[in-house]
Every structure is written in C-alpha cells, then in structure tokens.
Enzyme design. Structure first.
Site, PDB file in Angstrom:
ATOM      1  N   VAL A  11      50.924  76.833  18.409  1.00 16.54           N
ATOM      2  CA  VAL A  11      50.309  78.159  18.267  1.00 16.54           C
ATOM      3  C   VAL A  11      51.349  79.284  18.318  1.00 16.54           C
ATOM      4  O   VAL A  11      51.368  80.169  17.466  1.00 16.54           O
ATOM      5  CB  VAL A  11      49.232  78.360  19.365  1.00 16.54           C
ATOM      6  CG1 VAL A  11      48.840  79.817  19.495  1.00 16.54           C
ATOM      7  CG2 VAL A  11      48.006  77.535  19.013  1.00 16.54           C
ATOM      8  N   LYS A  35      64.208  73.013  22.190  1.00 14.73           N
ATOM      9  CA  LYS A  35      63.394  73.676  21.155  1.00 14.73           C
ATOM     10  C   LYS A  35      64.112  74.907  20.613  1.00 14.73           C
ATOM     11  O   LYS A  35      64.179  75.118  19.394  1.00 14.73           O
ATOM     12  CB  LYS A  35      62.047  74.115  21.741  1.00 14.73           C
ATOM     13  CG  LYS A  35      60.976  73.072  21.596  1.00 14.73           C
ATOM     14  CD  LYS A  35      59.589  73.619  21.858  1.00 14.73           C
ATOM     15  CE  LYS A  35      58.608  72.454  21.734  1.00 14.73           C
ATOM     16  NZ  LYS A  35      57.283  72.750  22.177  1.00 14.73           N
ATOM     17  N   THR A  86      47.713  75.044  27.994  1.00 15.03           N
ATOM     18  CA  THR A  86      46.710  75.059  29.076  1.00 15.03           C
ATOM     19  C   THR A  86      46.058  73.678  29.115  1.00 15.03           C
ATOM     20  O   THR A  86      44.887  73.515  28.780  1.00 15.03           O
ATOM     21  CB  THR A  86      45.637  76.151  28.826  1.00 15.03           C
ATOM     22  OG1 THR A  86      45.173  76.046  27.466  1.00 15.03           O
ATOM     23  CG2 THR A  86      46.174  77.534  29.049  1.00 15.03           C
ATOM     24  N   PHE A 152      42.410  80.389  16.503  1.00 11.84           N
ATOM     25  CA  PHE A 152      41.501  79.410  15.893  1.00 11.84           C
ATOM     26  C   PHE A 152      42.174  78.552  14.831  1.00 11.84           C
ATOM     27  O   PHE A 152      41.495  77.837  14.099  1.00 11.84           O
ATOM     28  CB  PHE A 152      40.288  80.134  15.286  1.00 11.84           C
ATOM     29  CG  PHE A 152      39.484  80.893  16.298  1.00 11.84           C
ATOM     30  CD1 PHE A 152      38.513  80.259  17.057  1.00 11.84           C
ATOM     31  CD2 PHE A 152      39.729  82.239  16.533  1.00 11.84           C
ATOM     32  CE1 PHE A 152      37.781  80.944  18.013  1.00 11.84           C
ATOM     33  CE2 PHE A 152      39.006  82.938  17.490  1.00 11.84           C
ATOM     34  CZ  PHE A 152      38.031  82.293  18.233  1.00 11.84           C
ATOM     35  N   PHE A 252      32.828  69.423   9.257  1.00 14.69           N
ATOM     36  CA  PHE A 252      32.726  68.695  10.540  1.00 14.69           C
ATOM     37  C   PHE A 252      31.519  67.754  10.576  1.00 14.69           C
ATOM     38  O   PHE A 252      30.930  67.521  11.617  1.00 14.69           O
ATOM     39  CB  PHE A 252      32.693  69.681  11.725  1.00 14.69           C
ATOM     40  CG  PHE A 252      34.053  70.259  12.013  1.00 14.69           C
ATOM     41  CD1 PHE A 252      34.825  69.779  13.058  1.00 14.69           C
ATOM     42  CD2 PHE A 252      34.589  71.235  11.200  1.00 14.69           C
ATOM     43  CE1 PHE A 252      36.086  70.276  13.295  1.00 14.69           C
ATOM     44  CE2 PHE A 252      35.856  71.737  11.418  1.00 14.69           C
ATOM     45  CZ  PHE A 252      36.601  71.257  12.469  1.00 14.69           C
ATOM     46  N   HIS A 254      31.951  64.670   9.001  1.00 14.15           N
ATOM     47  CA  HIS A 254      32.518  63.408   8.531  1.00 14.15           C
ATOM     48  C   HIS A 254      32.594  62.438   9.703  1.00 14.15           C
ATOM     49  O   HIS A 254      33.284  62.709  10.688  1.00 14.15           O
ATOM     50  CB  HIS A 254      33.911  63.624   7.936  1.00 14.15           C
ATOM     51  CG  HIS A 254      33.885  64.594   6.790  1.00 14.15           C
ATOM     52  ND1 HIS A 254      33.360  64.255   5.566  1.00 14.15           N
ATOM     53  CD2 HIS A 254      34.253  65.887   6.716  1.00 14.15           C
ATOM     54  CE1 HIS A 254      33.433  65.297   4.763  1.00 14.15           C
ATOM     55  NE2 HIS A 254      33.972  66.314   5.439  1.00 14.15           N
ATOM     56  N   GLY A 256      33.686  59.402  11.976  1.00 14.15           N
ATOM     57  CA  GLY A 256      35.017  58.806  12.171  1.00 14.15           C
ATOM     58  C   GLY A 256      35.118  58.138  13.528  1.00 14.15           C
ATOM     59  O   GLY A 256      34.096  57.867  14.179  1.00 14.15           O
ATOM     60  N   CYS A 263      43.009  70.144  21.294  1.00 11.13           N
ATOM     61  CA  CYS A 263      42.043  71.166  21.725  1.00 11.13           C
ATOM     62  C   CYS A 263      40.677  70.629  22.152  1.00 11.13           C
ATOM     63  O   CYS A 263      40.248  70.880  23.272  1.00 11.13           O
ATOM     64  CB  CYS A 263      41.859  72.204  20.626  1.00 11.13           C
ATOM     65  SG  CYS A 263      43.351  73.175  20.380  1.00 11.13           S
TER      66      CYS A 263
HETATM   67  N1  LIG Z   1      47.460  73.368  18.953  1.00 12.12           N
HETATM   68  C1  LIG Z   1      46.395  73.937  18.413  1.00 12.12           C
HETATM   69  O1  LIG Z   1      45.919  73.543  17.337  1.00 12.12           O
HETATM   70  C2  LIG Z   1      45.733  75.118  19.090  1.00 12.12           C
HETATM   71  C3  LIG Z   1      44.793  75.876  18.370  1.00 12.12           C
HETATM   72  C4  LIG Z   1      44.186  76.964  19.007  1.00 12.12           C
HETATM   73  C5  LIG Z   1      44.514  77.258  20.331  1.00 12.12           C
HETATM   74  N2  LIG Z   1      45.418  76.504  21.007  1.00 12.12           N
HETATM   75  C6  LIG Z   1      45.759  76.878  22.383  1.00 12.12           C
HETATM   76  O2  LIG Z   1      47.034  77.515  22.376  1.00 12.12           O
HETATM   77  C7  LIG Z   1      47.758  77.191  23.569  1.00 12.12           C
HETATM   78  C8  LIG Z   1      49.104  76.582  23.206  1.00 12.12           C
HETATM   79  O3  LIG Z   1      48.866  75.351  22.534  1.00 12.12           O
HETATM   80  P1  LIG Z   1      50.022  74.587  21.747  1.00 12.12           P
HETATM   81  O4  LIG Z   1      49.387  73.441  21.076  1.00 12.12           O
HETATM   82  O5  LIG Z   1      50.805  75.568  20.943  1.00 12.12           O
HETATM   83  O6  LIG Z   1      50.911  74.106  22.996  1.00 12.12           O
HETATM   84  P2  LIG Z   1      52.350  73.406  22.983  1.00 12.12           P
HETATM   85  O7  LIG Z   1      52.362  72.495  24.143  1.00 12.12           O
HETATM   86  O8  LIG Z   1      52.647  72.892  21.622  1.00 12.12           O
HETATM   87  O9  LIG Z   1      53.361  74.609  23.240  1.00 12.12           O
HETATM   88  C9  LIG Z   1      53.493  75.304  24.445  1.00 12.12           C
HETATM   89  C10 LIG Z   1      54.921  75.812  24.559  1.00 12.12           C
HETATM   90  O10 LIG Z   1      55.030  76.702  25.680  1.00 12.12           O
HETATM   91  C11 LIG Z   1      56.287  76.504  26.272  1.00 12.12           C
HETATM   92  N3  LIG Z   1      56.286  77.046  27.633  1.00 12.12           N
HETATM   93  C12 LIG Z   1      55.623  76.573  28.725  1.00 12.12           C
HETATM   94  N4  LIG Z   1      55.896  77.360  29.801  1.00 12.12           N
HETATM   95  C13 LIG Z   1      56.724  78.337  29.379  1.00 12.12           C
HETATM   96  C14 LIG Z   1      57.372  79.425  30.016  1.00 12.12           C
HETATM   97  N5  LIG Z   1      57.204  79.667  31.326  1.00 12.12           N
HETATM   98  N6  LIG Z   1      58.169  80.220  29.287  1.00 12.12           N
HETATM   99  C15 LIG Z   1      58.358  79.979  27.968  1.00 12.12           C
HETATM  100  N7  LIG Z   1      57.784  78.949  27.299  1.00 12.12           N
HETATM  101  C16 LIG Z   1      56.983  78.137  27.990  1.00 12.12           C
HETATM  102  C17 LIG Z   1      56.504  75.005  26.187  1.00 12.12           C
HETATM  103  O11 LIG Z   1      57.873  74.657  26.329  1.00 12.12           O
HETATM  104  C18 LIG Z   1      55.962  74.702  24.786  1.00 12.12           C
HETATM  105  O12 LIG Z   1      56.969  74.788  23.815  1.00 12.12           O
HETATM  106  C19 LIG Z   1      46.844  76.261  24.367  1.00 12.12           C
HETATM  107  O13 LIG Z   1      46.116  77.021  25.297  1.00 12.12           O
HETATM  108  C20 LIG Z   1      45.913  75.697  23.322  1.00 12.12           C
HETATM  109  O14 LIG Z   1      44.657  75.336  23.854  1.00 12.12           O
HETATM  110  C21 LIG Z   1      46.040  75.438  20.399  1.00 12.12           C
END
Ligand SMILES: NC(=O)c1ccc[n+]([C@@H]2O[C@H](COP(=O)([O-])OP(=O)(O)OC[C@H]3O[C@@H](n4cnc5c(N)ncnc54)[C@H](O)[C@@H]3O)[C@@H](O)[C@H]2O)c1
Length: 445
Positions: A11, A35, A86, A152, A252, A254, A256, A263
């Site tokens: 995200v 990273k 989270t 989203f 949504f 389909h 599977g 998420c």
């Molecule tokens: N992945 C998805 O498709 C998606 C879609 C919508 C919402 N979200 C929400 O977005 C949020 C992030 O999800 P994600 O999939 O990108 O997570 P992720 O685990 O891919 O990325 C999180 C990043 O935050 C970094 N991080 C953690 N603590 C930190 C700090 N103190 N300082 C700096 N960086 C720090 C981590 O090193 C990591 O790179 C979550 O709450 C998730 O529910 C995710």
C-alpha cells in the site's frame, strides 16, 4: 505539495509512487534497510505490474525519494501517511496496532509545523482518535490534525485502482485537514472520481464493512458451490444467472478454494473482534470466517478423494500458490493450508508459480520448485490448479496428461471443464461446484 509516506509495502509504495505521479513531492520511508537499499537502486521489492516503470519515471522527474530517516522525511511535509502493517494480533484476533502507534509517536517527536497525520493502514474504529492522543501526549505543542484515508486497492491491479478508484474515502475532524486532503487528491477530484468525506469513525468503519461484505460474497458463493456439487447444478451457470441481477452484481461470485490474502482474513477477524468489544456480535462475519476455513479443508478432502484416500507416495503437481494471480503475496493463501496437508500426508509435491517462489520457499517446506506446469506434471499422479495465473489458463492439457502417471486434475479455480479434461486424456477431473461425473454443458471455459 510535500507528502511523506511511512511504510513502503504493497500500500505505502503504490500510494507514494502514485502521489508523486499526481505531481506531488513525495518521500517514502521504511525501517527495513534492505527495502530502502533496493528502492534506491531502482528495484521494486514486491511484484506489482507496472510499478517499477511508474516509480522510475517519478524518481527521474525528481519527485520521489526513499529514506530510512523519518524525521528528515516529514520535515516540511504537509501530509504524512501511515501505511504500515496491521496484522492479526496473536491470540485474540484483534488488529495489531503496535506499528501504527510507534510511527505516530515518531511523527509527533519529529514534526515541527502544522501536519495532517493520515492513517492509510486498515485500523479498527476509534484508532485515529487514539493516534491523536498519542501524538498530543508525545508533543503537546504540535499543531496537527488526524485523518482517516483507508485504501481499497487490489494487489495485482494496484496502480489502476489507485489512479482510477471507485471512490476515495476521507475522514476528518476539521476543515483545515479537509483542505489538505483535498489538495492531495485534487487530480482525482478534477476527473470526477467520487470522494466521500466523513467523520473519522465512519471512514474507519467503511473499510472493514467493505472487506467483510466482499469476503461474505465469496464465502456465500463457495457454500452454494458445495450444494451445487450435491444437487447437479453448475456453479458457473448459477453465478452467471445471479450476477446479471444488477442488485447483486457479477464480481466476487467466482467459486474457489476459499479467500486468502493480506486483507480479508485479518480484517474479518478484526471486525468480529470489534463487534465483541462493543457487545454487538458480528454474527455474519463470524460465520464467514468459520465457513471459509471449512472451504479450505473441503479442498483437501477433494484432493484426497482423487488420490484414492491417501497422499502417501503420490506425486502431486501444484500450479500456483500465491493467494491470487499477479501478485507475489502469500499471506493467508489457501496454498498454506492445502500444500502442507499434501506434504504431511506423504505426497511428493512439485510447485510452480510465476512469482510465488521468493515468498513461498520459506513458507512451504518440503516441496520441489520447478519452472513450469509441464515439468511439474511429468510423472505426476495429480495436478492441482490453485491460482488462476494466465499461464495456467491456456495449458496444452493433452501434452500434460500424456506424461502423467495417472492423469487426474483438481481444478480449484474452474478454469477448465470436464469436457476439456476428458478430451485431453485426463481420466479424472474435479472442479468447484460442478458435477465431476457429467461433462458441463456451458462449453465456455
Ligand atoms: N496489501 C493490500 O492489498 C492492502 C489493501 C488495502 C489496505 N491494506 C492495509 O494497508 C496496510 C499496509 O499493508 P501492506 O500490505 O502494504 O503491508 P506490508 O507489510 O506490505 O508493508 C508494511 C511496511 O511498513 C514497514 N514498517 C513497519 N513499521 C515501520 C516503521 N516504524 N517505520 C517505517 N516503516 C515501517 C514495514 O517494513 C513494511 O515495509 C495494512 O493495514 C493493510 O491492512 C492493504
């Protein structure tokens, strides 16, 4: 406009890159040195189609940089986005807010002028108010506002989703914060994408309600699929007939092997937990969580049936392990339930996935990784399609069946049909929500 994004995961990185493409001046921060080193070298640490090119374009234009130095990054930033993970907290299903709160405190200690602290991470209702308290406690003199801006986007289509969203949701408490958020999303306002401005709590709730609803829709069709198998109905025809109803919609629906990913599993659990805490049990969501687990287990039973009741000594080819195509994300993928059941039952498992190996190697011990579906299927007793990557949609099934010991297929994404499989020489074919005895009549897939 100057923006900082904290957390460069799926995200945070996509948001940072897209904000810079809007023309903003963006700094992306992560605490993971590997990273940041990769990003500084122009490499994208995750697999997301189109991201590398868009990132390079904006880095070259001087609008996008990466750092581990949060304090320097947020200096003079008008909006700071928190986009850290989270995950599910161990033991109680609650969303773990440790990372969010740690970042909030860091921002508080480093910020000097008025800042809007925006939570993009998915967080339980009430969290933005807690962020406000944490920031105020850490730096009582700081002038700031909080905003909730849930994301989203879908992995695999993240850039398009970010640039052409169905809607943007922004929860704010003050006009001043609303004006800053307006400036952030001005390019989308100008192109008439809907922006829903709400209070903090509603914005937080929208995200959980939306994800739980989608997980419910998937789980509903999976349950109907199980009933189709017993009654002779065909889930593809049922989905089509349902989805054409404008009140239902065809997305949504389909069937599977159960939902997975970063998420839905954690957000449904967190919503159930929020309901319990407020003495308003989320009974539908709780049922969805339970049924989804059963769906995954049902898949193992299907495979067991195809292996005459025992995996022991069987060679099984698994096509696809990521939770969906076009991502390398393995979080809560159905493969993490199904593959260990095969290995644990004594099967020799060969796995192929266009992007899953990097993450999957550590998560799926005891399997052999091979380059493609044909290598995986050679001398195998069973081929299992677990993720519907495009590569697996147009397989030469005849070639595959010819080199298998017993040509049997479990198509857990309904890509093919009994007719396709029989014609290619498979002597057993099972899919989801369709009778495995009779050829399907739809002739589609
Ligand atoms: N992945 C998805 O498709 C998606 C879609 C919508 C919402 N979200 C929400 O977005 C949020 C992030 O999800 P994600 O999939 O990108 O997570 P992720 O685990 O891919 O990325 C999180 C990043 O935050 C970094 N991080 C953690 N603590 C930190 C700090 N103190 N300082 C700096 N960086 C720090 C981590 O090193 C990591 O790179 C979550 O709450 C998730 O529910 C995710």
């Amino acid at each position: 406009m100057k923006i900082a994004v904290i957390g460069t995961g799926y995200v945070g990185l996509v948001s940072g890159v897209c904000f810079s493409d809007f023309g903003h001046d963006v700094v992306c921060v992560d605490k993971d040195p590997a990273k940041i080193a990769k990003l500084e070298a122009g490499e994208v640490p995750i697999y997301e189609p189109g991201l590398e090119e868009l990132m390079a374009k904006n880095v070259d234009a001087g609008r996008l940089t990466f750092t581990m130095d949060l304090a320097a990054a947020i200096e003079s930033a008008e909006a700071v986005f928190i986009a850290v993970g989270t995950p599910t907290r161990r033991g109680d299903g609650h969303a773990d807010l440790t990372f969010v709160m740690a970042v909030a405190e860091e921002i508080a200690l480093a910020a000097k002028d008025y800042t809007v602290i925006v939570t993009k991470s998915t967080v339980p209702v009430g969290t933005n108010r807690k962020v406000k308290q944490v920031v105020h406690k850490a730096n009582p003199d700081l002038e700031f506002d909080v905003a909730s801006n849930p994301e989203f986007l879908r992995e695999g289509a993240a850039i398009d989703d970010f640039m052409r969203p169905d809607r943007v949701v922004v929860g704010v408490q003050t006009k001043r914060a609303g004006d800053v958020m307006n400036d952030v999303y001005r390019p989308l306002f100008l192109r008439d994408f809907p922006v829903v401005i709400t209070d903090l709590e509603s914005a937080e709730m929208i995200k959980y309600a939306a994800n739980a609803f989608l997980a419910t829709k998937i789980t509903f069709i999976n349950e109907i699929a199980a009933l189709c198998e017993r009654t002779g109905a065909d889930i593809k025809q049922v989905s089509k007939g349902m989805g054409l109803d404008g009140r239902i919609g065809n997305k949504f629906l389909h069937a599977g092997p159960g939902y997975g990913g970063s998420c839905f599993p954690k957000d449904t659990k967190a919503l159930a937990r929020i309901g319990q805490e407020h003495a308003v049990p989320m009974q539908i969501t709780e049922a969805v969580i339970k049924v989804n687990e059963e769906v995954k287990r049902r898949m193992v039973d299907k495979l067991l049936d195809l292996c005459d009741g025992s995996f022991n000594g069987k060679v099984v080819a698994v096509l696809g392990v990521t939770f969906k195509p076009n991502t390398d994300d393995m979080r809560d993928a159905p493969a993490l339930t199904i593959v260990p059941a095969l290995v644990g039952g004594g099967a020799k498992v060969r796995v192929t996935d266009p992007q899953g190996k990097h993450e999957g190697e550590a998560l799926l011990p005891g399997v052999n990784w091979v380059e493609d579906a044909y290598k995986a299927a050679r001398n195998a007793d069973l081929v299992v399609i677990l993720t519907e990557w495009n590569e697996f949609r147009g397989l030469d099934l005849k070639r595959m069946a010819k080199h298998m010991t017993t040509p049997r297929m479990a198509d857990l994404r309904n890509i093919y049909s009994t007719k396709d499989a029989k014609r290619a020489g498979f002597d057993a074919y099972v899919s989801i929500g369709r009778s495995s005895l009779e050829p399907t009549t739809d002739g589609e897939s």
